[in-house]
Structure formats: structure tokens, C-alpha cells
Scaffold this motif. Structure first.
Motif, PDB file in Angstrom:
ATOM      1  N   TYR A 153      45.140  38.748  58.650  1.00 39.08           N
ATOM      2  CA  TYR A 153      45.536  39.909  57.935  1.00 39.08           C
ATOM      3  C   TYR A 153      45.734  39.716  56.592  1.00 39.08           C
ATOM      4  N   SER A 154      45.249  40.573  55.708  1.00 38.96           N
ATOM      5  CA  SER A 154      45.508  40.176  54.331  1.00 38.96           C
ATOM      6  C   SER A 154      45.468  41.707  53.263  1.00 38.96           C
ATOM      7  N   ALA A 155      46.340  41.126  52.223  1.00 37.83           N
ATOM      8  CA  ALA A 155      47.209  42.800  50.992  1.00 37.83           C
ATOM      9  C   ALA A 155      46.092  42.254  50.079  1.00 37.83           C
ATOM     10  N   THR A 156      45.124  42.298  48.891  1.00 34.19           N
ATOM     11  CA  THR A 156      44.820  41.698  47.958  1.00 34.19           C
ATOM     12  C   THR A 156      44.625  42.808  46.584  1.00 34.19           C
ATOM     13  N   LEU A 157      45.063  42.233  45.612  1.00 31.94           N
ATOM     14  CA  LEU A 157      44.814  43.825  44.356  1.00 31.94           C
ATOM     15  C   LEU A 157      43.743  42.581  43.253  1.00 31.94           C
ATOM     16  N   GLY A 158      42.961  43.757  43.362  1.00 39.88           N
ATOM     17  CA  GLY A 158      41.950  42.958  42.873  1.00 39.88           C
ATOM     18  C   GLY A 158      41.585  43.594  41.173  1.00 39.88           C
TER      19      GLY A 158
ATOM     20  N   ALA B  74      44.477  38.720  43.950  1.00 41.33           N
ATOM     21  CA  ALA B  74      46.316  37.949  44.210  1.00 41.33           C
ATOM     22  C   ALA B  74      46.534  38.800  44.921  1.00 41.33           C
ATOM     23  N   GLY B  75      46.886  38.066  45.996  1.00 40.96           N
ATOM     24  CA  GLY B  75      47.273  38.787  47.490  1.00 40.96           C
ATOM     25  C   GLY B  75      47.661  37.932  48.409  1.00 40.96           C
TER      26      GLY B  75
END
Length: 465
Positions: A123-128, A313-314
Motif C-alpha cells: 500500500y502507498s500514498a504519494t504526493l507528486g 514523497a509519501g
């Protein structure tokens, strides 16, 4: 890393003013003004509400501005170019996206290092963030091009409005003139039929000859032909006006050839260079030229490197419950640079194409100015000559009326033949028709001059025009 990003950002700001767009210079005026016209007044042209004196025409123009389909298309085109400009303007800012993903997969034992089947989760949560540094003005040039295209579309909408107002006015005047000609023809036909009945009686008692009777019948038939022609023309005029309005004509509006009601305001005309700021079509051509000029900057900037910054980043975890636990964070920073080395002449051809497009727009701009000054010159010439022509034609109608009355009196007393009376009738009818046509031509020429001077769109407080 933070120091590197800050340094690149400062560099982008410092070089953001770099532009490859050629300095814009308005082309030299491609017309030579006569001395008397160059010294003419440059007072503002009145708006259409002040120029047209007819309240019925005011209503028709307002309906057309609200319902005409060509004007709707122009308004939608303007909104479309506005959207394109917003799209292009957005490229100057970093693009930020937030993404969340999850996956669950099974690995068979034959592929698993442990020899046993396993099930894995991720699982991942990313701000690009992605951003192209516009160091050489490519994006700024494209943004400038989009802005000028929007301005050109706005001027095109105004030009469509001016043309629509003039078209509605001309259609209304033509419908009224043909209605008046139809009534005149009906009256003339009644007079000819009355004359035919009198001639028939005279022939029955042996006073009139067969030639007189044949000539009377010929006059009636000729008037009937004209009556049917004008009946058809009136119907066509009405259909043309309905098309311009975009809906039916209000039932309480009826045409009438009232010279007092059809009066037009005086136009302060002149052929100075201020005409360039008064005609929307010239403004449209100039904005199109500026857009083509800006496109050259974008084509030139394509020779230089394109630098992009991409970062993310995440947090990531193999368990959904641990997605935001300590130690699960990650980041990446991917700067990139693309330098054109060999493009087989594509970039050079792009610059050549942009420059040729700019030159073509210069020719269109100059042509728009030449057409504008020609139309104004034609309007000035028509104004003077039509005034004298209508005055002369009105005098001819009065003379023809005297001639007809005298010929009728001499025929009834037996002094002259019916041929002379018939000639007088036809001459009067022709003169009356021509007077109405000349008056229509005079009014239409004033409308065209009003249009040639810019249509007064800049004098209107109403944003619709």
C-alpha cells in the motif's frame, strides 16, 4: 536536496524573463490618405442605438443580438479560446498530484524463494510534483500566443456583432422598400384597370380605337407582372430578416416607408489612423499577427534544452494499518534535461514555418486596413452622390406627375391620343419606383458607412455590443 531545489527555483525565477519572441512592430500603414480626408474629423462614431432612429429597428436588432446563431457561434468560439488560454497558462506552474494505490498478489511456490506459495500486500500514498523550468521562454511564448488568439477571437465576435447589426438594418430597410413598391404597384394596377374600363367603354361606342384598347390591356398586364414580382420579393425579404433574427418577427412590427421614422444620425467621418482602433476586423488581424509573432519565440526556444523537475514523497507499507507508521516514508527527486542534438532539420523548419506564418499575417493585416479605407472612401463618395441623386429623382417624379395630369386632360378632351397618356403613366410609375429604390440605396449606403467606420461598438455601454 532542499538546497538544490531552492537553487533551481531561484534560477528559474531569474531566467524567467528570457524570451525568444521578436520585438513586435506594427506594420507601416499600407494606404496613402488624400489630403482632404486625412484632415477630416475623428470624432467617435455613435452606437447603433443612437445611429438608428426607428424604434422598430431597435427591437429587431436586440432580438438578433440575443437569438442569431452566427453570433452564438462567435461567442462560443471566444469561450473556447479563453479555455485554451487557461490551459496554456497552467503550464507555467508546477503540477501537483496525490495518488494512493494498493495491491495484493499471490506468488506460487515454484517462484517463491521459500518454495511455498506466498501472498503479498503493498500500500502507498504519494504526493507528486512535476515542473518544467521555462528558462528560454518556450512556455511563456505559447502563453502569449494563446492570449493573442483569445483577443483575436474577442475582436472577431465584435466584428460579427457589427456585421449583424448592419445586416438586420439593411434587411429591414429592404423589406420596407419592397412593401412600398408593392403598394405603389397595386395602386398603379388599379389605375390602369380603371383606365382600361374607360377605354373599353369608349371602344364599345366607337370613340376609342382597337389600338387604344390593346395599349390599355398591355399596361394592365405589365403592372400585374410587376405586382407579382414585388409580392415574391416581399416574401423573400421577410424570410431573410427572420433568418437574421433567429426567430419570427414580432406581430406588432409592420414595415412602413416613413422618411421621418427612417432618419439616420449624422456620421462624423474621417480617414485618420484612429480608424485602426475602431474596426474590430482590423483589431482581429493585428492580434492574429501578434499571436504568430509569439509563436516564433516558441519555435526558437525549441533549440534550447528543456529542463524538468519531478519529485515524489509519501509513505508505503505492506499493511494498510501501518501505512502512516513511523519509518514508512519515502521520497524521490528526478531532475531531467533534454537537449536536441539531431532533428533532421525539423526545428529549423518549425522556425521557418512560424516566420512565414507571421509574414502571411502581416499581409492579412495590411489587406484588412486597405479594405477598411476603401470601404470608408466608397461610403463617403456614396453619401454625396446619393443625396444629389435622390433630390434629382424627386424632382423627376414631380415633373412626371405634371406630365401625366396634362396628358390625361388632353386625352379626355380629344386633343392627343391614348398613346401619349400611356407613355405619361409609364413614365410616372417608373419614376416613382426609382425614387423608392434610390432612397433605399441612400439609406443602405449610410448603414454600410456606419459599418465601415467600426459600427460604433466602442460607443455602446451595453456589453452585448
Amino acid at each position: 536536496m532542499k538546497a538544490s531545489v531552492m537553487a533551481l527555483s531561484l534560477l528559474a525565477v531569474a531566467l524567467g524573463g528570457c524570451s525568444m519572441i521578436p520585438e513586435y512592430q506594427r506594420p507601416t500603414l499600407p494606404v496613402e490618405l488624400p489630403t482632404e480626408q486625412a484632415a477630416a474629423t475623428t470624432e467617435a462614431v455613435p452606437g447603433w442605438r443612437d445611429f438608428f432612429q426607428d424604434p422598430a429597428l431597435h427591437r429587431l436588432v436586440e432580438i438578433a443580438l440575443a437569438e442569431n446563431r452566427d453570433l452564438r457561434v462567435a461567442a462560443l468560439n471566444l469561450q473556447a479560446y479563453q479555455a485554451l488560454y487557461r490551459i496554456q497558462r497552467a503550464d507555467r506552474w508546477p503540477l501537483i498530484s496525490a495518488d494512493a494505490a494498493g495491491s495484493r498478489s499471490r506468488t506460487p511456490g515454484s517462484l517463491s524463494p521459500s518454495g511455498e506459495a506466498t501472498v503479498g500486500n503493498q500500500y502507498s500514498a504519494t504526493l507528486g510534483v512535476s515542473w518544467e523550468l521555462d528558462l528560454f521562454g518556450r512556455i511563456a511564448s505559447l502563453r502569449e500566443q494563446a492570449l493573442e488568439q483569445y483577443f483575436a477571437s474577442e475582436a472577431a465576435q465584435r466584428s460579427t456583432q457589427v456585421a449583424l447589426v448592419a445586416s438586420v438594418a439593411n434587411a429591414w430597410l429592404t423589406w420596407q422598400a419592397d412593401q412600398t413598391l408593392l403598394r405603389l404597384t397595386r395602386e398603379t394596377l388599379d389605375a390602369y384597370e380603371h383606365s382600361l374600363r374607360l377605354t373599353q367603354r369608349s371602344f364599345d361606342v366607337g370613340v376609342a380605337s382597337a389600338l387604344d384598347l390593346s395599349q390599355a390591356r398591355s399596361a394592365v398586364d405589365s403592372a400585374r407582372v410587376a405586382f407579382e414580382r414585388y409580392s415574391r420579393q416581399v416574401a423573400l425579404d421577410r424570410n431573410a430578416l427572420v433568418l437574421l433574427l433567429g426567430r419570427g418577427i414580432p406581430e406588432d412590427i409592420e414595415p412602413g416607408w416613413d422618411q421621418e421614422r427612417l432618419q439616420l444620425a449624422d456620421l462624423p467621418v474621417g480617414l485618420s489612423s484612429t480608424l485602426l482602433t475602431q474596426r474590430p476586423d482590423i483589431l482581429q488581424a493585428e492580434h492574429a499577427l501578434k499571436a504568430a509573432n509569439a509563436n516564433i519565440g516558441a519555435a526558437r526556444a525549441a533549440f534550447f534544452p528543456r529542463i524538468g523537475l519531478t519529485g515524489a514523497a509519501g509513505t508505503a507499507s505492506n499493511e494498510l494499518s501501518g501505512l502512516f507508521d513511523g519509518g514508512s516514508g519515502y521520497w524521490s527527486f528526478l531532475p531531467s534535461i533534454s537537449v536536441p542534438i539531431f532533428t533532421a532539420g525539423q526545428l529549423r523548419a518549425s522556425v521557418d514555418y512560424a516566420e512565414l506564418s507571421r509574414d502571411a499575417q502581416i499581409a492579412r493585416y495590411e489587406q484588412a486596413i486597405q479594405v477598411a479605407f476603401r470601404e470608408v472612401s466608397d461610403g463617403l463618395a456614396a453619401r454625396v452622390t446619393y443625396a444629389r441623386q435622390v433630390q434629382a429623382q424627386r424632382a423627376l417624379v414631380e415633373t412626371s406627375q405634371d406630365y401625366y395630369r396634362l396628358a390625361e386632360r388632353r386625352y379626355r378632351t380629344g386633343v392627343d391620343s391614348y398613346l401619349l397618356l400611356l407613355d405619361a403613366q409609364r413614365q410616372l410609375f417608373d419614376a416613382q419606383q426609382q425614387l423608392i429604390l434610390d432612397q433605399l440605396a441612400q439609406l443602405s449606403s449610410e448603414v454600410e458607412l456606419f459599418k465601415a467606420l467600426g459600427g460604433g461598438w466602442y460607443a455602446e455601454a451595453d456589453p452585448a455590443l
